[in-house]
Design a protein around this motif. Structure first.
Motif, PDB file in Angstrom:
ATOM      1  N   ALA A   1       0.832  -1.202   0.000  1.00 34.09           N
ATOM      2  CA  ALA A   1       0.000   0.000   0.000  1.00 34.09           C
ATOM      3  C   ALA A   1       0.868   1.254   0.000  1.00 34.09           C
ATOM      4  N   LYS A   2       1.940   1.237   0.779  1.00 32.59           N
ATOM      5  CA  LYS A   2       2.840   2.394   0.837  1.00 32.59           C
ATOM      6  C   LYS A   2       3.494   2.663  -0.510  1.00 32.59           C
ATOM      7  N   PHE A  18      -5.541 -13.279  12.290  1.00 31.54           N
ATOM      8  CA  PHE A  18      -4.499 -12.495  12.957  1.00 31.54           C
ATOM      9  C   PHE A  18      -3.141 -13.170  12.800  1.00 31.54           C
ATOM     10  N   SER A  19      -2.584 -13.019  11.598  1.00 37.41           N
ATOM     11  CA  SER A  19      -1.333 -13.700  11.241  1.00 37.41           C
ATOM     12  C   SER A  19      -0.109 -13.031  11.858  1.00 37.41           C
ATOM     13  N   LYS A  24      -1.926  -3.154  14.168  1.00 35.34           N
ATOM     14  CA  LYS A  24      -2.011  -1.928  13.368  1.00 35.34           C
ATOM     15  C   LYS A  24      -1.546  -2.156  11.934  1.00 35.34           C
ATOM     16  N   THR A  25      -0.482  -2.944  11.759  1.00 35.79           N
ATOM     17  CA  THR A  25       0.010  -3.248  10.410  1.00 35.79           C
ATOM     18  C   THR A  25      -0.993  -4.098   9.654  1.00 35.79           C
ATOM     19  N   ALA A  29      -3.119  -3.182   6.276  1.00 40.12           N
ATOM     20  CA  ALA A  29      -3.103  -4.040   5.087  1.00 40.12           C
ATOM     21  C   ALA A  29      -4.516  -4.255   4.561  1.00 40.12           C
ATOM     22  N   TYR A  30      -5.448  -4.518   5.465  1.00 36.98           N
ATOM     23  CA  TYR A  30      -6.842  -4.725   5.046  1.00 36.98           C
ATOM     24  C   TYR A  30      -7.468  -3.432   4.532  1.00 36.98           C
ATOM     25  N   GLU A  31      -7.233  -2.332   5.246  1.00 36.42           N
ATOM     26  CA  GLU A  31      -7.822  -1.059   4.840  1.00 36.42           C
ATOM     27  C   GLU A  31      -7.209  -0.524   3.553  1.00 36.42           C
TER      28      GLU A  31
END
Length: 227
Positions: A1-2, A18-19, A24-25, A29-31
């Motif tokens: 994403a970045k 929850f891998s 927060k990371t 990733a999902y958002e």
């Protein structure tokens, strides 16, 4: 994403979502994804409870089975199960059943087999014991059902989507004694295949290959429109 790279997430088990401990990371990733794919109500429920902001990114796909590979004929008085699923539970159930099981019945586990070998056993046997545990949508119980088995055991939560009588009998996780009682109760159900035929056909129609292909095409069209 970045790095501004577009991507999607295909989430298949809400209980393995929850891998990483870095929440927060994971949330970022999902958002940051374009779409999040899922194929059961349990999966959707898990995604929305963990990441409610991505509600509009969800896209339902479909899984499928080749029912021709599970077409059965003659059935044997055999109970099968998968030892890798909750082994402590399966050992308890089997041991509590040993002195109650009629001599004409036996156990035969499905272990270290490929798909073809697994299907051969499912097609020949009458009862499948499900020890599913925290799954998005358990496949073995569905395959066993299509292959003409009476399925007794745990839904794995995701299995609640299809766990209906007469094919499926739900046992609450850990209720070992009732598990055994239900197996004994269902040993001599001579009309099972006849009275479960309509339900089996409904399951086959639900998971047709063309249904999966249709959802893939819809997903591709949606992805192209979003570009």
């Amino acid at each position: 994403a970045k790095q501004k790279i577009e991507y999607i997430i295909f989430m298949q088990n809400p209980y393995a979502i929850f891998s990483t401990n870095d929440f927060k990371t994971l949330e970022a990733a999902y958002e940051g994804s374009k779409l999040v794919l899922y194929y059961s109500r349990e999966m959707k429920k898990g995604i929305l409870k963990a990441f409610p902001k991505i509600k509009n990114k969800l896209f339902k796909t479909q899984t499928s089975f080749d029912s021709k590979k599970l077409k059965f004929n003659k059935k044997l008085n055999t109970i099968t199960y998968m030892p890798r699923k909750l082994p402590m539970h399966s050992v308890l159930v089997l041991n509590y059943l040993r002195n109650r099981l009629p001599k004409k019945w036996k156990f035969d586990p499905i272990e270290n087999l490929n798909e073809e070998q697994t299907f051969i056993k499912l097609k020949k046997y009458k009862i499948f014991l499900s020890f599913s545990f925290l799954e998005g949508l358990g496949m073995p119980p569905l395959e066993a059902a299509i292959a003409g088995n009476k399925v007794i055991g745990y839904t794995g939560e995701g299995g609640k989507e299809y766990w209906r009588k007469p094919i499926f009998t739900e046992i609450h996780n850990g209720d070992i004694f009732r598990f055994c009682d239900e197996v004994i109760k269902n040993l001599e159900d001579k009309n099972f295949l006849k009275k479960s035929k309509n339900q089996r056909n409904k399951i086959i129609k639900m998971y047709l290959k063309k249904n999966e292909e249709n959802t893939i095409n819809k997903f591709l069209n949606k992805s192209l429109k979003n570009k």
